[in-house]
Design an enzyme around this catalytic site. Sequence first.
Site: not given
Ligand code: FDA
Length: 326
Positions: A97, A131, A179, A183-184, A284
């Site tokens: 970062k 990141d 990547r 978005g977090a 997280r």
């Molecule tokens: P989301 O949280 O939207 O969930 C969608 C669905 O997936 C859920 O309803 C569920 O069904 C399933 N699910 C999700 N998590 C699960 C779990 N643990 N177990 C079971 N089911 C689950 N953000 C950022 O702003 N800057 C960055 O640089 C990064 N870098 C980054 C790297 C990597 C490797 C990852 C995986 C993520 C990031 N992020 C990030 C975070 C990203 O922006 C995001 O906030 C999270 O990944 C959450 O979104 P998801 O797409 O994972 O699923």
Amino acid sequence: MSVARDFFMALSQNKVLNSGAKRWGLKLGAQSVVAGTTVEQMVESVKKLNAKGISVTIDNLGEFVFEKQEALEAKTQILAVIEAIHTHELDAHISLKPTQLGLDVDYTFCFDNLKEIVAKAHAYAIFINFDMEDYGHLEPSFNILDELSKDYDNIGTVIQAYFYEADENLQKYKDFRMRIVKGAYKEPEHLAYQDKKDIDANYIRLIEYHLLHGKFSSIATHDHHVINHVKKFVEEHNISKDKFEFQMLYGFRTDLQLELANEGYKFCTYVPFGVDWYGYFMRRLAERPQNLNLVAKQMFNKKTNTLLGIGAGAFLLGRASKRRKG
Ligand code: FDA
């Protein structure tokens, strides 16, 4: 946005708890999503993943860097990680970062730190991913990337699908290894989609665009709906498995991580490590309060209760004072 998400986002930004957590070591169940506090512990975790055919991206955790000394320490640690990747011949690259390397201290100071890291990694053919953090850091981070990419080709960054400007940035950086994430961070309505449905739809659009036109796509999500969509899309469009990878965070959906690797997809696990685990862990929990089951087992631990108790108090006070301000 849910109260639980607000609660954990507020905790993630609490500097007192953050520095307390550094002294306490991995607590609250963080040990299942953080691969140790030292380089040695991290290397052992990475070797286990590599043995399963999983590549990794290593993140030396760090938050709230406002002093040059802290940024220099982070740089030294990241250089040590690069050396460890080389020495142990790990299938690994680095995620970092820019704020950890001093972006909030001074732009040029941060640039010089990043340049040193990128140059060392380049000598060992190791990729460095910047990141992406909150909106305020977006422009300077892209500027550093632009400047460094004139001399180095071992760098890439992240596109966050919740931003309205994500399309434009993805097109601009399509020739980079990118990547793509949802978005977090908590961003305001005039900059970013707020509704999950809109974010998900934009996420899919960006992934499809990059798979068709980009250099190499890292699709970073735990969302099986997205993963299944990508699997179908690449098959329909005859996109080679060499053009993309799936990424997930260490300790999350480990069965699915292995399943994808065993199906022949490139898979990369994001491996965070270090004493500064607290903010990462709280984000997280904010994303997915169900992750609280990681914490639940630790609830009877005295330090855990103190940490959550102080956090809850601070959060409630913050909400009450916001209501008073109207
Ligand atoms: P989301 O949280 O939207 O969930 C969608 C669905 O997936 C859920 O309803 C569920 O069904 C399933 N699910 C999700 N998590 C699960 C779990 N643990 N177990 C079971 N089911 C689950 N953000 C950022 O702003 N800057 C960055 O640089 C990064 N870098 C980054 C790297 C990597 C490797 C990852 C995986 C993520 C990031 N992020 C990030 C975070 C990203 O922006 C995001 O906030 C999270 O990944 C959450 O979104 P998801 O797409 O994972 O699923």
